[in-house]
Design an enzyme around this catalytic site. Structure first.
Site, PDB file in Angstrom:
ATOM      1  N   ASP A 109       0.868  -1.177   0.000  1.00 51.81           N
ATOM      2  CA  ASP A 109       0.000   0.000   0.000  1.00 51.81           C
ATOM      3  C   ASP A 109       0.902   1.223   0.000  1.00 51.81           C
ATOM      4  O   ASP A 109       1.506   1.573   1.006  1.00 51.81           O
ATOM      5  CB  ASP A 109      -0.904  -0.006   1.235  1.00 51.81           C
ATOM      6  CG  ASP A 109      -1.865   1.167   1.212  1.00 51.81           C
ATOM      7  OD1 ASP A 109      -2.834   1.111   0.445  1.00 51.81           O
ATOM      8  OD2 ASP A 109      -1.627   2.149   1.929  1.00 51.81           O
ATOM      9  N   GLU A 131      -1.786  -1.239  -5.914  1.00 52.68           N
ATOM     10  CA  GLU A 131      -3.069  -0.681  -6.269  1.00 52.68           C
ATOM     11  C   GLU A 131      -2.865   0.317  -7.384  1.00 52.68           C
ATOM     12  O   GLU A 131      -1.874   1.046  -7.382  1.00 52.68           O
ATOM     13  CB  GLU A 131      -3.616   0.048  -5.047  1.00 52.68           C
ATOM     14  CG  GLU A 131      -5.078   0.230  -5.034  1.00 52.68           C
ATOM     15  CD  GLU A 131      -5.521   0.671  -3.646  1.00 52.68           C
ATOM     16  OE1 GLU A 131      -6.724   0.688  -3.424  1.00 52.68           O
ATOM     17  OE2 GLU A 131      -4.666   1.004  -2.806  1.00 52.68           O
ATOM     18  N   CYS A 148     -12.456  -5.561   5.301  1.00 54.86           N
ATOM     19  CA  CYS A 148     -11.777  -6.138   6.465  1.00 54.86           C
ATOM     20  C   CYS A 148     -10.892  -7.274   5.963  1.00 54.86           C
ATOM     21  O   CYS A 148     -11.358  -8.161   5.258  1.00 54.86           O
ATOM     22  CB  CYS A 148     -12.788  -6.667   7.473  1.00 54.86           C
ATOM     23  SG  CYS A 148     -12.022  -7.626   8.794  1.00 54.86           S
ATOM     24  N   CYS A 161     -16.244  -8.478  12.805  1.00 55.04           N
ATOM     25  CA  CYS A 161     -15.441  -9.387  13.623  1.00 55.04           C
ATOM     26  C   CYS A 161     -14.631  -8.656  14.686  1.00 55.04           C
ATOM     27  O   CYS A 161     -13.919  -9.276  15.475  1.00 55.04           O
ATOM     28  CB  CYS A 161     -14.528 -10.246  12.746  1.00 55.04           C
ATOM     29  SG  CYS A 161     -13.177  -9.314  12.013  1.00 55.04           S
ATOM     30  N   ASP A 215      -3.446   1.360   6.600  1.00 54.51           N
ATOM     31  CA  ASP A 215      -2.600   1.011   5.459  1.00 54.51           C
ATOM     32  C   ASP A 215      -2.220  -0.470   5.469  1.00 54.51           C
ATOM     33  O   ASP A 215      -2.143  -1.116   4.429  1.00 54.51           O
ATOM     34  CB  ASP A 215      -1.333   1.874   5.438  1.00 54.51           C
ATOM     35  CG  ASP A 215      -1.659   3.356   5.286  1.00 54.51           C
ATOM     36  OD1 ASP A 215      -2.712   3.662   4.705  1.00 54.51           O
ATOM     37  OD2 ASP A 215      -0.866   4.187   5.758  1.00 54.51           O
TER      38      ASP A 215
HETATM   39 ZN   LIG Z   1     -13.819  -8.309  10.009  1.00 55.33          ZN
END
Ligand SMILES: [Zn+2]
Length: 425
Positions: free
Chosen positions: A208, A292, A345, A367, A374
């Site tokens: 990233d 990315e 996530c 969760c 980052d």
């Molecule tokens: Zn999660």
């Protein structure tokens, strides 16, 4: 063995006479560029009344005009290598071609404007030699250029000299250029590289790239941003104020201007160094690298981010990774611009609907994971590699990261702008 075009750039230590010769050659290139631009403009005006007027639009045509006129307009032409004048003419021929290509839609991207005059002190000082005695001397401390002669290099030319001795490289051209008050020579070299099909590494890393840090890797390693320009900003601000106070055309103004240029050059060097070290490490230590795709043109338009982004040189990171993964046999995957790497996530795959730039920590509502923003993004990118592996690599390689393509870059080997004539408006 694959043939790639590479540049080898060395700082020079010219003596005062050679400094003058280098500057003179760059001046000659600028002069012919401006001269031929004026000629083209004059002819374009003439054609408004007389459609039979020929306009020199290509390098051979421009060269013919120059050779006829040089005794008149530049009786001092013999002082510099003829390559200097060809360099300027070539620059204009390319600029004209880009303009016609852009207008006809053959050249993508932002529209290219009609060439403009180059101004001394404003334009880049550079001159390209394509023929004549261009050599790297055996002592690895000197290079030879046409007309200018033997120049001492500031650093060893070992890397290039070795390749030349082993006959795995061929010099195509040499370009001299000035950055602040230092001169450089850059050799355009055709290199036969032994490119491994595979670097036998299965490790995957998500990268990233950002502003706060140069990059955060999915392994948790952080490559800190040198903040190259920002660190120099105070200095730049002070020098710019000083420059403003100086008398125009004074000796001290010149002094301040040079000092300012050096601070800029140093910032650029720091940035360049950090990026190169990072990309080499990535390309040699990992089997697959996932980055990315950033909408950089869009981001730079955001004024708050523009300076920091340009400073970090994110586009350069991507460019270097593309050719280095080719060289070292690793694989580069470029995630789609709309892949929600920051909002997902990395543990359970829950997607957050809105994530502002100010939120530095990713908090999962499904969760309960809390993670640096980052790092979370980097892990998501690394995960993407697995998905891609299942669906086959080919689909991703179409993203411009195919390692079978030669990374020839923008270097053209011959001066052959197309033979297109301008379209009448
Ligand atoms: Zn999660």
């Amino acid at each position: 063995m694959v043939t790639v075009i590479q540049a080898y750039r060395f700082a020079l230590d010219p003596n005062p006479r050679q400094r003058r010769a280098l500057a003179s050659h760059c001046g000659a290139a600028r002069y012919t560029y401006n001269w031929s631009l004026q000629l083209v403009q004059a002819r374009l005006n003439q054609r408004q009344t007389d459609p039979a007027v020929q306009i020199p639009w290509t390098l051979p045509a421009l060269r013919r005009e120059w050779n006829q006129a040089k005794h008149q307009v530049a009786p001092w032409w013999a002082e510099n290598s003829k390559e200097a004048y060809a360099s300027g003419l070539d620059g204009l021929a390319r600029a004209l071609k880009n303009w016609t290509d852009s207008r006809s839609g053959r050249l993508k991207g932002r529209p290219v404007g009609f060439p403009r005059r180059k101004r001394k002190g404003r334009c880049r000082d550079a001159c390209r030699f394509t023929t004549g005695a261009i050599r790297v001397l055996e002592d690895r401390k000197h290079v030879q250029l046409p007309r200018i002669g033997v120049l001492k290099t500031h650093e060893s030319t070992r890397k290039l000299a070795r390749r030349l001795e082993q006959d795995t490289a061929r010099i195509l051209a040499a370009t001299i250029s000035r950055q602040a008050d230092r001169w450089f020579v850059s050799f355009t070299v055709e290199v036969n590289r032994a490119i491994p099909a595979d670097n036998r590494k299965t490790s995957v890393v998500g990268v990233d790239a950002g502003i706060r840090q140069l990059a955060v890797l999915s392994s948790g390693v952080v490559a800190p941003n040198p903040y190259a320009l920002q660190r120099s900003l105070r200095k730049l601000r002070r020098l710019n104020r000083e420059l403003h106070r100086r008398q125009p055309h004074s000796r001290r103004r010149n002094q301040t201007r040079r000092r300012l240029a050096r601070v800029h050059a140093r910032a650029a060097n720091l940035r360049h160094d950090a990026l190169n070290k990072l990309t080499t490490t990535l390309a040699t230590q990992f089997g697959t690298i996932v980055v990315e795709q950033l909408d950089l043109a869009g981001l730079v338009r955001n004024r708050c981010l523009a300076r920091a982004l340009s400073d970090a040189g994110l586009a350069e990171l991507r460019r270097q990774l593309t050719y280095k993964t080719t060289w070292y046999g690793s694989r580069l995957i470029v995630a789609d611009r709309f892949y929600p790497s920051s909002k997902t996530c990395s543990a359970c795959g829950w997607v957050k609907t809105k994530l502002t730039l100010a939120e530095r920590t990713f908090a999962c509502e499904a969760c309960g994971l809390r993670l640096d923003r980052d790092l979370n993004a980097a892990r998501n990118l690394a995960k993407l590699a697995q998905d891609v592996a299942q669906s086959g690599w080919e689909t991703q390689n179409a993203c411009g990261a195919d390692r079978k393509t030669q990374s020839a870059g923008q270097v053209a080997m011959k001066r052959e702008p197309s033979s297109l004539q301008p379209q009448r408006a």
